[in-house]
Design a protein around this motif. Structure first.
Motif, mmCIF file in Angstrom:
data_model
loop_
_atom_site.group_PDB
_atom_site.id
_atom_site.type_symbol
_atom_site.label_atom_id
_atom_site.label_comp_id
_atom_site.label_asym_id
_atom_site.label_seq_id
_atom_site.Cartn_x
_atom_site.Cartn_y
_atom_site.Cartn_z
ATOM 1 N N VAL A 1 0.839 -1.197 0.000
ATOM 2 C CA VAL A 1 0.000 0.000 0.000
ATOM 3 C C VAL A 1 0.873 1.246 0.000
ATOM 4 C CG1 VAL A 1 -1.684 1.322 1.346
ATOM 5 C CG2 VAL A 1 -1.966 -1.154 1.106
ATOM 6 N N ASN A 2 1.883 1.268 0.844
ATOM 7 C CA ASN A 2 2.785 2.405 0.958
ATOM 8 C C ASN A 2 3.510 2.681 -0.360
ATOM 9 O OD1 ASN A 2 3.880 4.398 2.798
ATOM 10 N ND2 ASN A 2 5.818 3.301 2.627
ATOM 11 N N HIS A 3 3.820 1.649 -1.093
ATOM 12 C CA HIS A 3 4.542 1.784 -2.359
ATOM 13 C C HIS A 3 3.632 2.246 -3.501
ATOM 14 C CE1 HIS A 3 7.563 0.998 -5.411
ATOM 15 N NE2 HIS A 3 6.664 0.301 -6.074
ATOM 16 N N ILE A 4 2.405 1.753 -3.534
ATOM 17 C CA ILE A 4 1.507 2.022 -4.664
ATOM 18 C C ILE A 4 0.708 3.310 -4.490
ATOM 19 C CG2 ILE A 4 -0.532 1.167 -5.897
ATOM 20 C CD1 ILE A 4 0.525 -1.665 -5.385
ATOM 21 N N ALA A 5 0.199 3.556 -3.302
ATOM 22 C CA ALA A 5 -0.678 4.706 -3.070
ATOM 23 C C ALA A 5 0.106 6.017 -3.071
ATOM 24 C CB ALA A 5 -1.395 4.538 -1.733
ATOM 25 N N ALA A 6 -0.540 7.076 -3.528
ATOM 26 C CA ALA A 6 0.056 8.412 -3.439
ATOM 27 C C ALA A 6 0.126 8.838 -1.977
ATOM 28 C CB ALA A 6 -0.767 9.411 -4.242
ATOM 29 N N ALA A 7 -0.841 8.398 -1.198
ATOM 30 C CA ALA A 7 -0.894 8.644 0.246
ATOM 31 C C ALA A 7 -1.847 7.619 0.849
ATOM 32 C CB ALA A 7 -1.390 10.062 0.535
ATOM 33 N N TRP A 8 -1.664 7.336 2.125
ATOM 34 C CA TRP A 8 -2.585 6.445 2.818
ATOM 35 C C TRP A 8 -2.523 6.772 4.306
ATOM 36 C CZ3 TRP A 8 -1.545 2.772 6.618
ATOM 37 C CH2 TRP A 8 -0.204 2.501 6.856
ATOM 38 N N GLY A 9 -3.512 6.324 5.019
ATOM 39 C CA GLY A 9 -3.523 6.584 6.446
ATOM 40 C C GLY A 9 -4.732 5.961 7.119
ATOM 41 N N VAL A 10 -4.931 6.380 8.354
ATOM 42 C CA VAL A 10 -6.026 5.855 9.161
ATOM 43 C C VAL A 10 -6.756 7.029 9.793
ATOM 44 C CG1 VAL A 10 -6.665 4.340 11.075
ATOM 45 C CG2 VAL A 10 -4.662 3.790 9.671
ATOM 46 N N TRP A 11 -8.065 7.052 9.648
ATOM 47 C CA TRP A 11 -8.912 8.028 10.328
ATOM 48 C C TRP A 11 -9.604 7.328 11.476
ATOM 49 C CZ3 TRP A 11 -11.114 8.979 4.906
ATOM 50 C CH2 TRP A 11 -10.362 9.948 4.237
ATOM 51 N N SER A 12 -9.546 7.911 12.644
ATOM 52 C CA SER A 12 -10.280 7.370 13.786
ATOM 53 C C SER A 12 -11.751 7.717 13.626
ATOM 54 C CB SER A 12 -9.748 7.965 15.090
ATOM 55 O OG SER A 12 -10.591 7.581 16.161
ATOM 56 N N ARG A 13 -12.605 6.790 13.979
ATOM 57 C CA ARG A 13 -14.041 7.024 14.007
ATOM 58 C C ARG A 13 -14.524 6.983 15.457
ATOM 59 N NH1 ARG A 13 -16.123 2.446 11.106
ATOM 60 N NH2 ARG A 13 -18.143 3.435 11.178
ATOM 61 N N GLY A 14 -13.593 7.308 16.365
ATOM 62 C CA GLY A 14 -13.935 7.313 17.790
ATOM 63 C C GLY A 14 -14.355 5.945 18.265
ATOM 64 N N ARG A 15 -15.439 5.896 18.979
ATOM 65 C CA ARG A 15 -15.913 4.606 19.500
ATOM 66 C C ARG A 15 -16.448 3.682 18.401
ATOM 67 N NH1 ARG A 15 -21.578 4.521 20.638
ATOM 68 N NH2 ARG A 15 -22.516 6.533 20.168
ATOM 69 N N HIS A 16 -16.493 4.196 17.162
ATOM 70 C CA HIS A 16 -16.990 3.400 16.041
ATOM 71 C C HIS A 16 -15.867 2.795 15.206
ATOM 72 C CE1 HIS A 16 -21.033 4.650 16.913
ATOM 73 N NE2 HIS A 16 -20.625 5.911 16.951
ATOM 74 N N GLY A 17 -14.651 2.813 15.724
ATOM 75 C CA GLY A 17 -13.553 2.143 15.032
ATOM 76 C C GLY A 17 -12.679 3.070 14.225
ATOM 77 N N LYS A 18 -12.362 2.630 13.003
ATOM 78 C CA LYS A 18 -11.401 3.354 12.171
ATOM 79 C C LYS A 18 -11.725 3.153 10.695
ATOM 80 C CE LYS A 18 -8.267 -0.562 11.920
ATOM 81 N NZ LYS A 18 -9.224 -1.483 12.506
ATOM 82 N N THR A 19 -11.130 4.014 9.886
ATOM 83 C CA THR A 19 -11.178 3.891 8.428
ATOM 84 C C THR A 19 -9.754 3.920 7.924
ATOM 85 O OG1 THR A 19 -13.319 4.991 8.256
ATOM 86 C CG2 THR A 19 -11.950 4.951 6.266
ATOM 87 N N VAL A 20 -9.363 2.906 7.173
ATOM 88 C CA VAL A 20 -8.076 2.884 6.499
ATOM 89 C C VAL A 20 -8.342 3.368 5.071
ATOM 90 C CG1 VAL A 20 -6.148 1.443 5.731
ATOM 91 C CG2 VAL A 20 -7.286 0.945 7.917
ATOM 92 N N TRP A 21 -7.580 4.372 4.635
ATOM 93 C CA TRP A 21 -7.796 4.956 3.322
ATOM 94 C C TRP A 21 -6.507 4.958 2.497
ATOM 95 C CZ3 TRP A 21 -4.822 9.140 2.114
ATOM 96 C CH2 TRP A 21 -4.244 9.828 3.173
ATOM 97 N N ALA A 22 -6.694 4.955 1.186
ATOM 98 C CA ALA A 22 -5.566 5.035 0.262
ATOM 99 C C ALA A 22 -5.979 5.841 -0.950
ATOM 100 C CB ALA A 22 -5.112 3.644 -0.165
ATOM 101 N N LEU A 23 -5.113 6.747 -1.379
ATOM 102 C CA LEU A 23 -5.356 7.572 -2.554
ATOM 103 C C LEU A 23 -4.558 7.017 -3.729
ATOM 104 C CD1 LEU A 23 -6.579 10.154 -3.782
ATOM 105 C CD2 LEU A 23 -4.485 11.345 -3.063
ATOM 106 N N VAL A 24 -5.265 6.714 -4.795
ATOM 107 C CA VAL A 24 -4.635 6.192 -6.016
ATOM 108 C C VAL A 24 -4.583 7.313 -7.040
ATOM 109 C CG1 VAL A 24 -4.785 4.469 -7.857
ATOM 110 C CG2 VAL A 24 -5.595 3.904 -5.552
ATOM 111 N N PRO A 25 -3.387 7.696 -7.479
ATOM 112 C CA PRO A 25 -3.290 8.805 -8.442
ATOM 113 C C PRO A 25 -3.845 8.410 -9.806
ATOM 114 C CG PRO A 25 -1.129 7.839 -8.062
ATOM 115 C CD PRO A 25 -2.077 7.162 -7.115
ATOM 116 N N ALA A 26 -4.325 9.404 -10.527
ATOM 117 C CA ALA A 26 -4.895 9.172 -11.865
ATOM 118 C C ALA A 26 -3.868 8.624 -12.828
ATOM 119 C CB ALA A 26 -5.480 10.473 -12.410
ATOM 120 N N ASN A 27 -2.658 9.077 -12.731
ATOM 121 C CA ASN A 27 -1.613 8.644 -13.670
ATOM 122 C C ASN A 27 -0.745 7.544 -13.059
ATOM 123 O OD1 ASN A 27 -0.371 10.160 -11.737
ATOM 124 N ND2 ASN A 27 0.677 11.526 -13.159
ATOM 125 N N ALA A 28 -1.366 6.688 -12.284
ATOM 126 C CA ALA A 28 -0.609 5.605 -11.632
ATOM 127 C C ALA A 28 0.011 4.698 -12.664
ATOM 128 C CB ALA A 28 -1.516 4.808 -10.713
#
Length: 133
Positions: A106-133
């Motif tokens: 993921v770190n190699h392919i994505a333009a950026a990635w990370g984790v958003w906390s959703r508080g007591r509702h867990g988390k969201t793992v996200w990854a941004l894929v560039p258009a010109n990948a």
């Protein structure tokens, strides 16, 4: 034009393949080239967080959510949300270990990635894929 679709899947190994298929279908329907690298990368990138939910998510959780967003510049955002609060982290993986390399991919392919906390509702793992990948 911004397009987004989200869907819930059962916490089951077969759902990883279904997540890949649905992300591919949505992006193709929205105009991403079926043989394009950005679409292929998005499909590949959804596999890692979906697999992590299935393997490591809370045992009481029955479903998880996947979202795919096509951005105006042709890039796309992949999100996988679950009720777990433990954030995935890159770790050192030994040469002979069979697991633990997914976030490095993921770190190699994505333009950026990370984790958003959703508080007591867990988390969201996200990854941004560039258009010109």
């Amino acid at each position: 034009m911004l397009r987004r679709n989200s869907f819930r899947l059962p916490r089951h190994p077969a759902s990883v393949g279904l997540a890949r298929r649905r992300v591919r279908d949505h992006l193709a329907d929205w105009g991403h080239a079926p043989d394009g690298r950005a679409l292929a990368d998005a499909v590949l990138l959804v596999s890692e967080p979906a697999t992590n939910v299935v393997r490591h998510g809370p045992l009481v959780e029955r479903e998880f959510e996947v979202a795919v967003t096509a951005l105006a510049d042709g890039s796309c955002l992949i999100e996988v949300s679950d009720e777990g609060r433990v954030e995935p982290r890159l770790r050192v993986v030994g040469e002979w270990e069979e697991t633990g390399r997914g976030l490095h991919m993921v770190n190699h392919i994505a333009a950026a990635w990370g984790v958003w906390s959703r508080g007591r509702h867990g988390k969201t793992v996200w990854a941004l894929v560039p258009a010109n990948a």
